[in-house]
Scaffold this motif. Structure first.
Motif, mmCIF file in Angstrom:
data_model
loop_
_atom_site.group_PDB
_atom_site.id
_atom_site.type_symbol
_atom_site.label_atom_id
_atom_site.label_comp_id
_atom_site.label_asym_id
_atom_site.label_seq_id
_atom_site.Cartn_x
_atom_site.Cartn_y
_atom_site.Cartn_z
ATOM 1 N N ASP A 154 -4.835 7.970 -4.551
ATOM 2 C CA ASP A 154 -4.303 6.644 -5.196
ATOM 3 C C ASP A 154 -4.950 5.280 -4.767
ATOM 4 N N GLN A 155 -4.907 4.524 -5.510
ATOM 5 C CA GLN A 155 -5.655 3.445 -5.177
ATOM 6 C C GLN A 155 -4.534 2.523 -4.780
ATOM 7 N N THR A 156 -3.868 2.598 -3.637
ATOM 8 C CA THR A 156 -2.922 1.717 -3.282
ATOM 9 C C THR A 156 -3.462 0.552 -2.425
ATOM 10 N N HIS A 157 -2.729 -0.448 -2.180
ATOM 11 C CA HIS A 157 -3.014 -1.679 -1.306
ATOM 12 C C HIS A 157 -3.143 -1.405 0.011
ATOM 13 N N GLU A 158 -2.065 -0.736 0.428
ATOM 14 C CA GLU A 158 -1.896 -0.625 1.833
ATOM 15 C C GLU A 158 -2.987 0.494 2.238
ATOM 16 N N PHE A 183 -15.311 0.930 -7.498
ATOM 17 C CA PHE A 183 -14.316 1.798 -7.831
ATOM 18 C C PHE A 183 -12.897 1.107 -7.767
ATOM 19 N N SER A 184 -13.037 -0.123 -7.161
ATOM 20 C CA SER A 184 -11.660 -0.744 -7.146
ATOM 21 C C SER A 184 -11.473 -1.929 -8.008
ATOM 22 N N TYR A 185 -10.425 -1.732 -8.601
ATOM 23 C CA TYR A 185 -9.793 -2.979 -9.484
ATOM 24 C C TYR A 185 -9.305 -4.099 -8.639
ATOM 25 N N ARG A 186 -9.156 -3.826 -7.630
ATOM 26 C CA ARG A 186 -8.569 -5.032 -6.585
ATOM 27 C C ARG A 186 -9.579 -5.917 -5.816
#
Ligand SMILES: C[S@@+](CC[C@H](N)C(=O)[O-])C[C@H]1O[C@@H](n2cnc3c(N)ncnc32)[C@H](O)[C@@H]1O
Length: 316
Positions: free
Chosen positions: A2-6, A121-124
């Motif tokens: 999962d691409q979670t923020h934490e 890989f990250s949209y953040r």
């Protein structure tokens, strides 16, 4: 994952104790960790089963470079789609390798891959549209985003991201070209979906997942990797797979079920004509999920599903 923020900056192995326990019967043979990553599972297995040989495989040269040098641990670069050839090559150099008694596939990307903006890989975070797990990938996200037509992008977003607004997003991407980086792409996707869809998680999550799967041909690699792994296992050997989204889990579940059923004749045929016999026994009937405690400590584990099967003796 999962691409979670934490996000932790290092990789925390998901369902580690469960993996170690399910692979106990493999403890004196060779265990192939086909997704070595940062070695979280491989090194836990080596600690639990000191007599075992561990063969680690990863598409990513950085993962291979991170491996420590120690006895009975061999880590090589490769795509697990070619697992049989990779293991044959390792065996040529290490003819003392015991039979393959366990195979682990912990699918998707690792935290170091997700957290490095330059991997894309990250949209953040802003980074290049790369998304290749390793240099063997035939294309990158930049090329798909720049050149695929609306139909092709729609197919990718729908099939690999199960994205409801696939066509709208594909049209928006084509209109917005040139798109220079991950941040621009994430903004284009967010603009393209209705406001209500922006409220349930990051609107670019499914599009990024879809592009990553397409770039790395992940589902094809999984199908081939499962076949190769089942073929490699010695009787009594176990295969453990951790998947992170329903597309992967469906492939694993179906492959295991088909191998456990054997015969593929239509049910109305009075006698079996296909001659296929069961190859696997299901060790887990339902997917094993991380505990609430694990999810609280490592939010990236939240979508994990683990399935285990055991290779049966070949019938004479
Ligand atoms: C979730 S991480 C594994 C983490 C590892 N279990 C650990 O505890 O450190 C997945 C890893 O598998 C690799 N990978 C994904 N698909 C692959 C494939 N088809 N062949 C080889 N490696 C692959 C990725 O590069 C990534 O390093």
């Amino acid at each position: 994952m999962d691409q979670t923020h934490e996000s932790p900056s290092h990789h925390v192995p998901v369902l580690r104790d469960e993996v170690v326990a399910y692979l106990a019967p493999a403890g004196s043979g060779t265990i192939v960790d086909a997704t070595y990553g940062r070695g979280g599972h491989a090194l836990a297995l080596a600690a639990a089963y000191p007599a075992a040989w561990i063969v680690g495989v990863d598409r990513d040269p950085e993962a291979v470079a991170s491996a420590p040098r120690r006895p009975r641990l061999v880590v090589v670069r490769g795509n697990f789609a070619d697992l049989d050839r990779i293991v044959a090559r390792v065996r040529e150099e290490h003819d003392e390798l015991p039979p393959i008694a366990g195979v682990l596939l912990d699918l998707g990307v690792s935290s170091p891959q997700l957290d490095a903006p330059e991997r894309g890989f990250s949209y953040r975070t802003a980074g290049p549209l790369d998304m290749r797990m390793g240099p063997d990938a035939a294309t990158d996200a930049a090329s798909l985003v720049a050149h695929a037509d609306v139909d092709e992008l729609t197919r990718i977003f729908r099939r690999y991201g199960e994205e409801r607004y696939a066509r709208r997003i594909a049209e928006a991407v084509v209109r917005a070209r040139p798109i220079h980086d991950t941040a621009e792409l994430a903004a284009v996707v967010a603009e393209a979906v209705p406001a209500a869809a922006r409220r349930s998680g990051h609107p670019a999550r499914r599009v990024f997942q879809a592009l990553r799967i397409a770039v790395n041909e992940e589902l094809d690699a999984l199908e081939r990797g499962l076949d190769a792994a089942v073929g490699l296992l010695a009787p009594g050997g176990r295969i453990v797979v951790i998947s992170y989204h329903s597309l992967e889990d469906r492939i694993v579940k179906r492959r295991f079920a088909a191998a456990a059923a054997g015969c593929v004749c239509p049910p109305d045929l009075p006698v079996c004509a296909c001659g296929r016999v069961p190859e696997l026994r299901l060790v887990t009937r339902r997917a094993v999920r991380p505990s609430p405690k694990e999810v609280a400590e490592n939010p990236r584990s939240r979508s994990a599903r683990l399935r285990v099967a055991e290779k049966l003796e070949a019938r004479p």
